[in-house]
Design a protein around this motif. Structure first.
Motif, PDB file in Angstrom:
ATOM      1  N   THR A 193       0.868  -1.179   0.000  1.00  0.00           N
ATOM      2  CA  THR A 193       0.000   0.000   0.000  1.00  0.00           C
ATOM      3  C   THR A 193       0.900   1.223   0.000  1.00  0.00           C
ATOM      4  OG1 THR A 193      -1.746  -1.143   1.178  1.00  0.00           O
ATOM      5  CG2 THR A 193      -1.781   1.253   1.278  1.00  0.00           C
ATOM      6  N   VAL A 194       0.895   1.903  -1.110  1.00  0.00           N
ATOM      7  CA  VAL A 194       1.692   3.136  -1.205  1.00  0.00           C
ATOM      8  C   VAL A 194       0.721   4.286  -1.430  1.00  0.00           C
ATOM      9  CG1 VAL A 194       3.608   4.292  -2.380  1.00  0.00           C
ATOM     10  CG2 VAL A 194       3.574   1.810  -2.251  1.00  0.00           C
ATOM     11  N   ASP A 195       0.419   4.978  -0.356  1.00  0.00           N
ATOM     12  CA  ASP A 195      -0.529   6.097  -0.482  1.00  0.00           C
ATOM     13  C   ASP A 195       0.219   7.363  -0.924  1.00  0.00           C
ATOM     14  OD1 ASP A 195       0.825   6.811   1.749  1.00  0.00           O
ATOM     15  OD2 ASP A 195      -0.842   6.590   3.144  1.00  0.00           O
ATOM     16  N   GLU A 196      -0.522   8.461  -0.947  1.00  0.00           N
ATOM     17  CA  GLU A 196       0.064   9.704  -1.484  1.00  0.00           C
ATOM     18  C   GLU A 196       1.274  10.159  -0.669  1.00  0.00           C
ATOM     19  OE1 GLU A 196      -2.912  12.652  -2.089  1.00  0.00           O
ATOM     20  OE2 GLU A 196      -1.679  13.765  -3.507  1.00  0.00           O
ATOM     21  N   LEU A 213       7.194  10.685  -0.297  1.00  0.00           N
ATOM     22  CA  LEU A 213       8.433  10.358   0.415  1.00  0.00           C
ATOM     23  C   LEU A 213       9.376   9.561  -0.501  1.00  0.00           C
ATOM     24  CD1 LEU A 213       9.848  10.546   3.175  1.00  0.00           C
ATOM     25  CD2 LEU A 213       8.779   8.382   3.781  1.00  0.00           C
ATOM     26  N   ALA A 214       8.790   8.586  -1.194  1.00  0.00           N
ATOM     27  CA  ALA A 214       9.600   7.753  -2.101  1.00  0.00           C
ATOM     28  C   ALA A 214      10.176   8.596  -3.235  1.00  0.00           C
ATOM     29  CB  ALA A 214       8.758   6.620  -2.658  1.00  0.00           C
ATOM     30  N   ALA A 215       9.386   9.564  -3.697  1.00  0.00           N
ATOM     31  CA  ALA A 215       9.840  10.406  -4.813  1.00  0.00           C
ATOM     32  C   ALA A 215      11.090  11.194  -4.436  1.00  0.00           C
ATOM     33  CB  ALA A 215       8.728  11.357  -5.237  1.00  0.00           C
ATOM     34  N   LYS A 216      11.208  11.523  -3.142  1.00  0.00           N
ATOM     35  CA  LYS A 216      12.385  12.274  -2.689  1.00  0.00           C
ATOM     36  C   LYS A 216      13.658  11.438  -2.840  1.00  0.00           C
ATOM     37  CE  LYS A 216      10.154  15.072   0.848  1.00  0.00           C
ATOM     38  NZ  LYS A 216      10.017  15.218   2.308  1.00  0.00           N
ATOM     39  N   PHE A 217      13.483  10.134  -2.792  1.00  0.00           N
ATOM     40  CA  PHE A 217      14.648   9.251  -2.844  1.00  0.00           C
ATOM     41  C   PHE A 217      14.861   8.665  -4.242  1.00  0.00           C
ATOM     42  CE2 PHE A 217      13.775   9.751   1.542  1.00  0.00           C
ATOM     43  CZ  PHE A 217      15.017   9.717   2.142  1.00  0.00           C
ATOM     44  N   LEU A 218      14.141   9.184  -5.199  1.00  0.00           N
ATOM     45  CA  LEU A 218      14.373   8.790  -6.592  1.00  0.00           C
ATOM     46  C   LEU A 218      15.183   9.887  -7.250  1.00  0.00           C
ATOM     47  CD1 LEU A 218      10.823   7.468  -7.493  1.00  0.00           C
ATOM     48  CD2 LEU A 218      12.894   6.102  -7.467  1.00  0.00           C
ATOM     49  N   ASN A 219      16.379   9.536  -7.625  1.00  0.00           N
ATOM     50  CA  ASN A 219      17.278  10.538  -8.202  1.00  0.00           C
ATOM     51  C   ASN A 219      17.390  10.320  -9.711  1.00  0.00           C
ATOM     52  OD1 ASN A 219      19.221  12.394  -8.741  1.00  0.00           O
ATOM     53  ND2 ASN A 219      20.799  11.487  -7.449  1.00  0.00           N
ATOM     54  N   PRO A 220      16.819  11.227 -10.503  1.00  0.00           N
ATOM     55  CA  PRO A 220      16.866  11.046 -11.965  1.00  0.00           C
ATOM     56  C   PRO A 220      18.290  10.990 -12.508  1.00  0.00           C
ATOM     57  CG  PRO A 220      15.352  12.803 -11.349  1.00  0.00           C
ATOM     58  CD  PRO A 220      16.105  12.444 -10.125  1.00  0.00           C
ATOM     59  N   LYS A 221      19.230  11.620 -11.766  1.00  0.00           N
ATOM     60  CA  LYS A 221      20.614  11.630 -12.261  1.00  0.00           C
ATOM     61  C   LYS A 221      21.302  10.284 -12.027  1.00  0.00           C
ATOM     62  CE  LYS A 221      21.148  16.551 -11.542  1.00  0.00           C
ATOM     63  NZ  LYS A 221      21.652  17.571 -10.605  1.00  0.00           N
ATOM     64  N   ARG A 222      20.756   9.510 -11.097  1.00  0.00           N
ATOM     65  CA  ARG A 222      21.404   8.239 -10.748  1.00  0.00           C
ATOM     66  C   ARG A 222      21.268   7.222 -11.876  1.00  0.00           C
ATOM     67  NH1 ARG A 222      19.267   6.285  -5.347  1.00  0.00           N
ATOM     68  NH2 ARG A 222      20.135   8.227  -4.616  1.00  0.00           N
ATOM     69  N   SER A 223      20.051   7.121 -12.411  1.00  0.00           N
ATOM     70  CA  SER A 223      19.847   6.162 -13.496  1.00  0.00           C
ATOM     71  C   SER A 223      18.621   6.554 -14.305  1.00  0.00           C
ATOM     72  CB  SER A 223      19.655   4.751 -12.920  1.00  0.00           C
ATOM     73  OG  SER A 223      18.436   4.688 -12.229  1.00  0.00           O
ATOM     74  N   LYS A 272       8.913  -0.237  -1.511  1.00  0.00           N
ATOM     75  CA  LYS A 272       7.509  -0.645  -1.657  1.00  0.00           C
ATOM     76  C   LYS A 272       6.947  -0.197  -3.004  1.00  0.00           C
ATOM     77  CE  LYS A 272       5.624  -0.876   3.010  1.00  0.00           C
ATOM     78  NZ  LYS A 272       4.681  -0.240   3.930  1.00  0.00           N
ATOM     79  N   LEU A 273       7.261   1.050  -3.349  1.00  0.00           N
ATOM     80  CA  LEU A 273       6.757   1.603  -4.609  1.00  0.00           C
ATOM     81  C   LEU A 273       7.276   0.799  -5.793  1.00  0.00           C
ATOM     82  CD1 LEU A 273       5.351   3.925  -6.203  1.00  0.00           C
ATOM     83  CD2 LEU A 273       7.545   5.083  -6.160  1.00  0.00           C
ATOM     84  N   LEU A 274       8.566   0.489  -5.772  1.00  0.00           N
ATOM     85  CA  LEU A 274       9.150  -0.276  -6.878  1.00  0.00           C
ATOM     86  C   LEU A 274       8.523  -1.658  -6.975  1.00  0.00           C
ATOM     87  CD1 LEU A 274      12.934   0.647  -6.645  1.00  0.00           C
ATOM     88  CD2 LEU A 274      11.207   1.591  -8.131  1.00  0.00           C
ATOM     89  N   LEU A 275       8.284  -2.254  -5.806  1.00  0.00           N
ATOM     90  CA  LEU A 275       7.658  -3.577  -5.780  1.00  0.00           C
ATOM     91  C   LEU A 275       6.250  -3.515  -6.382  1.00  0.00           C
ATOM     92  CD1 LEU A 275       7.785  -6.528  -4.734  1.00  0.00           C
ATOM     93  CD2 LEU A 275       6.921  -5.696  -2.563  1.00  0.00           C
ATOM     94  N   ALA A 276       5.494  -2.507  -5.958  1.00  0.00           N
ATOM     95  CA  ALA A 276       4.124  -2.358  -6.460  1.00  0.00           C
ATOM     96  C   ALA A 276       4.111  -2.111  -7.961  1.00  0.00           C
ATOM     97  CB  ALA A 276       3.434  -1.211  -5.734  1.00  0.00           C
ATOM     98  N   LEU A 277       5.030  -1.240  -8.409  1.00  0.00           N
ATOM     99  CA  LEU A 277       5.081  -0.932  -9.840  1.00  0.00           C
ATOM    100  C   LEU A 277       5.526  -2.141 -10.645  1.00  0.00           C
ATOM    101  CD1 LEU A 277       6.584   2.665  -9.902  1.00  0.00           C
ATOM    102  CD2 LEU A 277       4.249   2.001 -10.387  1.00  0.00           C
ATOM    103  N   GLN A 278       6.447  -2.913 -10.078  1.00  0.00           N
ATOM    104  CA  GLN A 278       6.921  -4.080 -10.818  1.00  0.00           C
ATOM    105  C   GLN A 278       5.823  -5.129 -10.972  1.00  0.00           C
ATOM    106  OE1 GLN A 278      10.310  -6.217  -9.289  1.00  0.00           O
ATOM    107  NE2 GLN A 278      10.911  -6.827 -11.346  1.00  0.00           N
ATOM    108  N   VAL A 279       5.080  -5.367  -9.905  1.00  0.00           N
ATOM    109  CA  VAL A 279       3.987  -6.352  -9.979  1.00  0.00           C
ATOM    110  C   VAL A 279       2.920  -5.872 -10.972  1.00  0.00           C
ATOM    111  CG1 VAL A 279       2.136  -7.473  -8.674  1.00  0.00           C
ATOM    112  CG2 VAL A 279       4.386  -7.207  -7.636  1.00  0.00           C
TER     113      VAL A 279
END
Lengths: 198, 178
Positions: A46-49, A54-64, B151-158
């Motif tokens: 369950t990934v709510d808004e 929070l997850a978006a903050k840890f996604l770095n477009p420059k990384r990959s 979690k997000l990556l897991l959800a998106l992958q499934v």
């Protein structure tokens, strides 16, 4: 007279806004949690808004480029909800269990874009539904029914299906692996290794 | 000519001063002498220091204000530097999962304990503690963020896998018909 007209207009706008509010792409899938005890393998995400932000903050477009693609994909999303239960035997879940999810996808706003059944490898029914507003996809609902497994995925918010389908297998997720059987006579080998901590 | 000589002689001739001349001169000398004037006491002189003209007070006020401003700016800069250092340290600190994966140093390679470590810890200022708390909070946020990402990556992958599964079935179905 003008005041009455204003009140009527206000009420009309309020009533018009109600269906729009009701047309939420979020599915009620909590009833599936009862399978958590029976299932041999389970994915419950369950990934709510808030978590998305929070997850978006840890996604770095420059990384990959993958992270860049994911960050772009999730921008504007309100939630991603996934339940997958794999059982040891057949018949652990009933048609009614699936119908409880499917009936929500038959409500106004939703439309089925794919409904397929494959008997080649193993019997699998997959249905893909989208909720649209104009040309924008507001939500995605997927039901995959196998004899020994049930998968429900729900994405709430604008989503690009093309980009979503391109993500498969592109990012390395720790302690998770999808293995798919390719031999025609093989049994269902769609196995999902759950995280070690579960 | 003779008349001129007389005049000169009269002009340069010695003339005796008046009998009270010396007394008058001495009186005047005594009155004008700085030593003769009443010298203010050290208290008076001390308080006189605090009675400068108004413009001097204004200059002192301006200098004080300038010092305060410089102090505030310096304090802010030092805080910013501390924050930056904390952020750098946080970036350098590996995530808990990474820490678990890191090999443990063999005993012989472990550095001997620093004898001065204890007193240093005791003498740490509250500011350092605040930074430490901030660092812990940042590390916790990072841990939660990485978990959310997983979690997000897991959800998106499934979701992506199931979507593609439907597409594969459709393609296989079409190929079978053809």
């Amino acid at each position: 007279m003008k005041a009455v007209l204003k009140c009527a207009l206000f009420l009309f706008l309020m009533l018009a806004a109600l269906p729009a509010e009701a047309q939420d792409a979020r599915l009620k899938i909590d009833q599936l949690d009862k399978f958590s005890q029976k299932a041999t393998e389970m994915i419950d995400v369950t990934v709510d808004e808030n978590l998305l932000q929070l997850a978006a903050k840890f996604l770095n477009p420059k990384r990959s480029p993958e992270e860049a693609a994911i960050k772009e994909l999730i921008s504007g999303l309100k939630g991603v909800f996934v339940r997958r239960f794999a059982f040891e035997r057949e018949g652990e879940f009933t048609r009614e269990d699936v119908e409880a999810i499917r009936s929500q996808l038959h409500s106004p706003g939703w439309s089925r874009i794919v409904g397929v059944r494959s008997r080649k490898r193993t019997v699998i029914d997959v249905e893909v539904y989208i909720m649209t507003e104009g040309s924008i996809i507001k939500g995605l609902g997927i039901i995959a029914v196998e004899p020994k497994a049930l998968t429900v995925a729900n994405v709430v918010g604008p989503i690009d299906l093309e980009k979503l389908s391109q993500l498969e297998g592109k990012f390395g997720i720790p302690r998770f692996d999808l293995v798919r059987g390719d031999t025609p006579d093989a049994e269902d080998k769609t196995k999902i290794k759950p995280p070690e901590d579960k | 000519m003779r008349h001129l000589d007389d005049e000169l002689r009269k002009a340069f001739g010695r003339e005796e001063p008046s009998p009270d001349f010396v007394d008058r001169v001495m009186q005047r000398v005594t009155a004008q002498s700085p030593t003769a004037q009443a010298k203010p006491g050290w208290r008076r002189r001390f308080f006189l220091m605090f009675e400068p003209p108004l413009i001097r007070w204004a200059a002192i006020g301006a200098a004080a204000l300038l010092l305060i401003v410089i102090g505030v700016i310096g304090y802010q800069k030092s805080r910013q530097t501390d924050d930056r250092q904390a952020t750098r340290q946080q970036e350098k600190t590996p995530a808990p999962e990474q820490q678990e994966q890191q090999p443990i140093n063999p005993p012989e390679k472990v550095a001997p304990p620093d004898k001065d470590a204890r007193p240093r810890l005791v003498n740490r200022k509250p500011k350092a503690r605040v930074n430490q708390d901030r660092l812990i909070a940042a590390r916790e946020e990072r841990r939660e963020g990485l978990e959310a990402k997983r979690k997000l990556l897991l959800a998106l992958q499934v979701t992506s896998f199931t979507l593609n599964e439907a597409q594969r079935i459709v393609r296989e179905d079409r190929a079978g018909r053809e």
